[in-house]
Enzyme design. Sequence first.
Site, PDB file in Angstrom:
ATOM      1  N   TYR A   1      -2.114  -0.995  10.456  1.00 43.31           N
ATOM      2  CA  TYR A   1      -2.239  -1.100   9.907  1.00 43.31           C
ATOM      3  C   TYR A   1      -0.463  -0.899   8.247  1.00 43.31           C
ATOM      4  CZ  TYR A   1      -3.721  -1.118   4.288  1.00 43.31           C
ATOM      5  OH  TYR A   1      -3.615  -1.085   2.659  1.00 43.31           O
TER       6      TYR A   1
ATOM      7  N   SER B   1       0.771  -1.210   0.046  1.00 43.09           N
ATOM      8  CA  SER B   1      -0.338  -0.084  -0.065  1.00 43.09           C
ATOM      9  C   SER B   1       1.246   1.067  -0.086  1.00 43.09           C
ATOM     10  CB  SER B   1      -0.690  -0.245   1.229  1.00 43.09           C
ATOM     11  OG  SER B   1      -1.367   1.454   1.063  1.00 43.09           O
TER      12      SER B   1
END
Length: 255
Positions: free
Chosen positions: A160, A147
């Site tokens: 995350y 990401s």
Amino acid sequence: MPLEIFDLSGKAAIVTGASSGLGRHAARCLAAAGAKVAIAARRVEPLMELEKQIEACDGRALPLRLDVTDPASVSDCMKAAETELGPISILVNNAGVAVTQAALEVEEGDWDRVVDTNLKGAWLMAQALAEHMIRLGHGGSIINTASVLGLAGAAQIPAYCASKGGLVNLTRALAVEWARHGIRVNALAPGYIETEINRDFLASAAGEALRKRVPLRRFGTPEDLEGALLLLASEASRYITGSVIVIDGGQSAAL
């Protein structure tokens, strides 16, 4: 370069987190390019529907129950995929979760669930596939779904960000170590990609504020990842390893 270099006919792949979102789309994309695809996730029912969709287009799909955080489940998945599909040369490590919480409010259990799924799970799958490839004497491609938040931080999602940052560097470490076996390890780093999971949020006022910060002035779609996915999965990337391909409409360039 002839387009045939992107053809995946005769190859077998595993896609984790294939029950929804980007994993579901990645499985369809690889199948459309000719690969036999083991579609794996904790929820099996959505996989059965995906199997029907792929086979309706003359593809081959194998639904498998998989918990990437469980070594026994990972081992069972690899054995079933090899038995049914033959040598596996492509892995898309897509299984992932997120918890939105301020850093001071994150509980240990939530932290562990995110890091175990996004980072440890990707490691267990990559290790299992590398062992499979080395045993059978062939190389292949491991594609980790990272990401842009593995490259830059953001508030409210510390676990995350940490897990995806770790996955980026794990990608590089494995690429260096396994190159001698002909195993390429790369990562995709998507920005805001619209799926059924986040569609409502991205359509909200908060989502609109995010969209205005993307230089291309739109959110991505799963189709926007297809070119990079097929590049890394195919022989077109035979001299690419340890790379992170950012697909974010220019978001990270503008940070």
